[in-house]
Write a protein that holds these residues in place. Sequence first.
Motif, PDB file in Angstrom:
ATOM      1  N   TYR A  65       3.029  39.892  42.608  1.00 16.59           N
ATOM      2  CA  TYR A  65       2.978  39.626  43.765  1.00 16.59           C
ATOM      3  C   TYR A  65       3.227  41.084  44.533  1.00 16.59           C
ATOM      4  CZ  TYR A  65       8.089  38.927  45.103  1.00 16.59           C
ATOM      5  OH  TYR A  65       9.116  38.862  45.205  1.00 16.59           O
ATOM      6  N   CYS A  66       2.950  41.095  45.624  1.00 15.14           N
ATOM      7  CA  CYS A  66       3.405  42.042  46.484  1.00 15.14           C
ATOM      8  C   CYS A  66       3.110  42.016  48.317  1.00 15.14           C
ATOM      9  CB  CYS A  66       2.935  43.508  46.529  1.00 15.14           C
ATOM     10  SG  CYS A  66       3.017  44.792  47.339  1.00 15.14           S
ATOM     11  N   PHE A  67       4.486  42.165  48.941  1.00 14.85           N
ATOM     12  CA  PHE A  67       4.555  41.043  50.547  1.00 14.85           C
ATOM     13  C   PHE A  67       4.396  42.445  51.013  1.00 14.85           C
ATOM     14  CE2 PHE A  67       6.098  37.290  48.141  1.00 14.85           C
ATOM     15  CZ  PHE A  67       5.909  36.487  48.796  1.00 14.85           C
ATOM     16  N   GLY A  68       3.197  42.374  51.826  1.00 12.66           N
ATOM     17  CA  GLY A  68       3.397  43.369  52.790  1.00 12.66           C
ATOM     18  C   GLY A  68       4.013  43.690  53.865  1.00 12.66           C
ATOM     19  N   GLN A  69       4.122  44.197  55.228  1.00 12.14           N
ATOM     20  CA  GLN A  69       4.277  44.202  56.857  1.00 12.14           C
ATOM     21  C   GLN A  69       3.296  45.525  57.130  1.00 12.14           C
ATOM     22  OE1 GLN A  69       7.985  43.673  57.796  1.00 12.14           O
ATOM     23  NE2 GLN A  69       8.272  41.469  56.657  1.00 12.14           N
ATOM     24  N   LEU A  70       2.717  45.316  57.947  1.00 15.07           N
ATOM     25  CA  LEU A  70       2.096  46.925  58.501  1.00 15.07           C
ATOM     26  C   LEU A  70       2.755  47.194  59.588  1.00 15.07           C
ATOM     27  CD1 LEU A  70      -1.979  45.529  58.564  1.00 15.07           C
ATOM     28  CD2 LEU A  70      -1.249  47.651  57.115  1.00 15.07           C
ATOM     29  N   GLN A  71       3.518  48.243  60.143  1.00 18.31           N
ATOM     30  CA  GLN A  71       4.036  48.637  60.886  1.00 18.31           C
ATOM     31  C   GLN A  71       3.965  49.427  61.517  1.00 18.31           C
ATOM     32  OE1 GLN A  71       8.230  49.313  58.439  1.00 18.31           O
ATOM     33  NE2 GLN A  71       8.928  47.399  58.412  1.00 18.31           N
ATOM     34  N   LYS A  72       3.926  49.337  63.556  1.00 19.24           N
ATOM     35  CA  LYS A  72       2.913  50.413  64.182  1.00 19.24           C
ATOM     36  C   LYS A  72       3.891  51.025  64.333  1.00 19.24           C
ATOM     37  CE  LYS A  72      -1.733  48.331  64.497  1.00 19.24           C
ATOM     38  NZ  LYS A  72      -2.907  48.914  64.067  1.00 19.24           N
ATOM     39  N   VAL A  73       4.148  52.178  64.573  1.00 10.60           N
ATOM     40  CA  VAL A  73       5.525  53.154  65.811  1.00 10.60           C
ATOM     41  C   VAL A  73       3.699  53.447  66.722  1.00 10.60           C
ATOM     42  CG1 VAL A  73       6.807  55.136  65.504  1.00 10.60           C
ATOM     43  CG2 VAL A  73       6.421  53.606  63.810  1.00 10.60           C
ATOM     44  N   SER A  82       1.856  56.058  64.506  1.00  7.28           N
ATOM     45  CA  SER A  82       1.593  55.848  63.088  1.00  7.28           C
ATOM     46  C   SER A  82       1.290  54.898  62.765  1.00  7.28           C
ATOM     47  CB  SER A  82       2.369  57.051  61.906  1.00  7.28           C
ATOM     48  OG  SER A  82       3.398  56.220  62.304  1.00  7.28           O
ATOM     49  N   THR A  83       0.926  54.353  61.788  1.00  6.21           N
ATOM     50  CA  THR A  83       0.959  52.836  61.059  1.00  6.21           C
ATOM     51  C   THR A  83       1.606  53.132  59.413  1.00  6.21           C
ATOM     52  OG1 THR A  83      -1.405  51.741  62.135  1.00  6.21           O
ATOM     53  CG2 THR A  83      -0.703  50.849  60.334  1.00  6.21           C
ATOM     54  N   THR A  84       1.745  52.495  58.948  1.00  5.92           N
ATOM     55  CA  THR A  84       2.426  52.119  58.368  1.00  5.92           C
ATOM     56  C   THR A  84       2.646  51.040  56.984  1.00  5.92           C
ATOM     57  OG1 THR A  84       4.452  52.043  58.141  1.00  5.92           O
ATOM     58  CG2 THR A  84       4.443  54.513  57.926  1.00  5.92           C
ATOM     59  N   LEU A  85       2.731  50.656  56.202  1.00  9.08           N
ATOM     60  CA  LEU A  85       2.000  49.422  55.154  1.00  9.08           C
ATOM     61  C   LEU A  85       4.229  49.745  54.740  1.00  9.08           C
ATOM     62  CD1 LEU A  85       1.560  46.752  54.146  1.00  9.08           C
ATOM     63  CD2 LEU A  85       0.199  47.950  51.967  1.00  9.08           C
ATOM     64  N   TYR A  86       4.712  48.175  54.735  1.00  3.00           N
ATOM     65  CA  TYR A  86       5.377  48.661  54.321  1.00  3.00           C
ATOM     66  C   TYR A  86       5.941  47.207  52.771  1.00  3.00           C
ATOM     67  CZ  TYR A  86      11.077  46.935  53.744  1.00  3.00           C
ATOM     68  OH  TYR A  86      12.432  46.659  53.402  1.00  3.00           O
ATOM     69  N   ILE A  87       6.071  48.076  52.427  1.00  2.00           N
ATOM     70  CA  ILE A  87       6.202  47.035  50.580  1.00  2.00           C
ATOM     71  C   ILE A  87       7.497  46.423  50.842  1.00  2.00           C
ATOM     72  CG2 ILE A  87       6.327  46.529  48.627  1.00  2.00           C
ATOM     73  CD1 ILE A  87       4.630  48.624  47.818  1.00  2.00           C
ATOM     74  N   ASP A  88       7.504  45.168  51.505  1.00  2.00           N
ATOM     75  CA  ASP A  88       9.065  43.176  51.493  1.00  2.00           C
ATOM     76  C   ASP A  88       9.291  43.619  50.228  1.00  2.00           C
ATOM     77  OD1 ASP A  88      11.146  42.678  53.642  1.00  2.00           O
ATOM     78  OD2 ASP A  88       9.794  40.707  52.746  1.00  2.00           O
ATOM     79  N   TYR A 112      -5.335  49.339  49.765  1.00  2.00           N
ATOM     80  CA  TYR A 112      -5.943  48.260  50.769  1.00  2.00           C
ATOM     81  C   TYR A 112      -4.664  49.463  51.934  1.00  2.00           C
ATOM     82  CZ  TYR A 112      -3.852  45.269  54.641  1.00  2.00           C
ATOM     83  OH  TYR A 112      -3.793  44.286  55.955  1.00  2.00           O
ATOM     84  N   ALA A 113      -3.933  50.132  52.468  1.00  2.00           N
ATOM     85  CA  ALA A 113      -3.013  50.369  52.855  1.00  2.00           C
ATOM     86  C   ALA A 113      -4.208  51.892  53.178  1.00  2.00           C
ATOM     87  CB  ALA A 113      -1.774  50.996  52.480  1.00  2.00           C
ATOM     88  N   ARG A 114      -5.131  51.970  52.897  1.00  2.00           N
ATOM     89  CA  ARG A 114      -5.888  53.611  52.963  1.00  2.00           C
ATOM     90  C   ARG A 114      -6.850  53.211  53.816  1.00  2.00           C
ATOM     91  NH1 ARG A 114      -5.344  56.161  47.103  1.00  2.00           N
ATOM     92  NH2 ARG A 114      -3.894  58.126  48.226  1.00  2.00           N
ATOM     93  N   GLU A 115      -7.502  51.515  53.684  1.00  2.00           N
ATOM     94  CA  GLU A 115      -8.118  50.896  54.414  1.00  2.00           C
ATOM     95  C   GLU A 115      -8.044  50.844  55.564  1.00  2.00           C
ATOM     96  OE1 GLU A 115      -9.620  48.027  52.142  1.00  2.00           O
ATOM     97  OE2 GLU A 115     -10.595  49.068  50.789  1.00  2.00           O
ATOM     98  N   GLN A 116      -7.061  50.497  55.916  1.00  2.00           N
ATOM     99  CA  GLN A 116      -6.010  49.796  57.109  1.00  2.00           C
ATOM    100  C   GLN A 116      -6.107  50.923  58.027  1.00  2.00           C
ATOM    101  OE1 GLN A 116      -5.661  47.038  58.542  1.00  2.00           O
ATOM    102  NE2 GLN A 116      -7.616  46.974  55.950  1.00  2.00           N
TER     103      GLN A 116
END
Length: 152
Positions: A65-73, A82-88, A112-116
Amino acid sequence: RPAEEKDIPAILNLLSQVLEVHAVIRPDLFISGTRKYTEDELRALLRDKSKPIFVAENDGQVVGYCFGQLQKVQASNNLRESTTLYIDDLCVDEKCRHRHVGQQLNEYVTRYAREQGCCAITLNVWEGNDNARRFYDRMGYTPRKTTMEKIL
């Protein structure tokens, strides 16, 4: 693929595995025999689009599994928006390690991160988790910043 509610039992098993890795490295912080999330908390996370969860399968069985969090600055005087995908959290079943499951999961998460529209993927690795560090090095991750501590 994106995780579904039917994946919760397998995810709970993997959460137990990854917790034990961390409990060995940092018993001062992690409690052996526990998990990061409960079944109810996982159900809620599966509904939160800003915190995507992905799973890898082998013969119909969830093996990672991979848990992610979209983080916007927000843009400021000194930072660009910017927007990053943080792998929690990322885990591959101990029985399936060294079979490229983690690599395939990482490739899926990267797409997925690129698509976002993310500009980067970020994550933390606990000191002492040398296997994880080598994995992320092989996947092309490099240090962004260093968190330091002084244990009291």
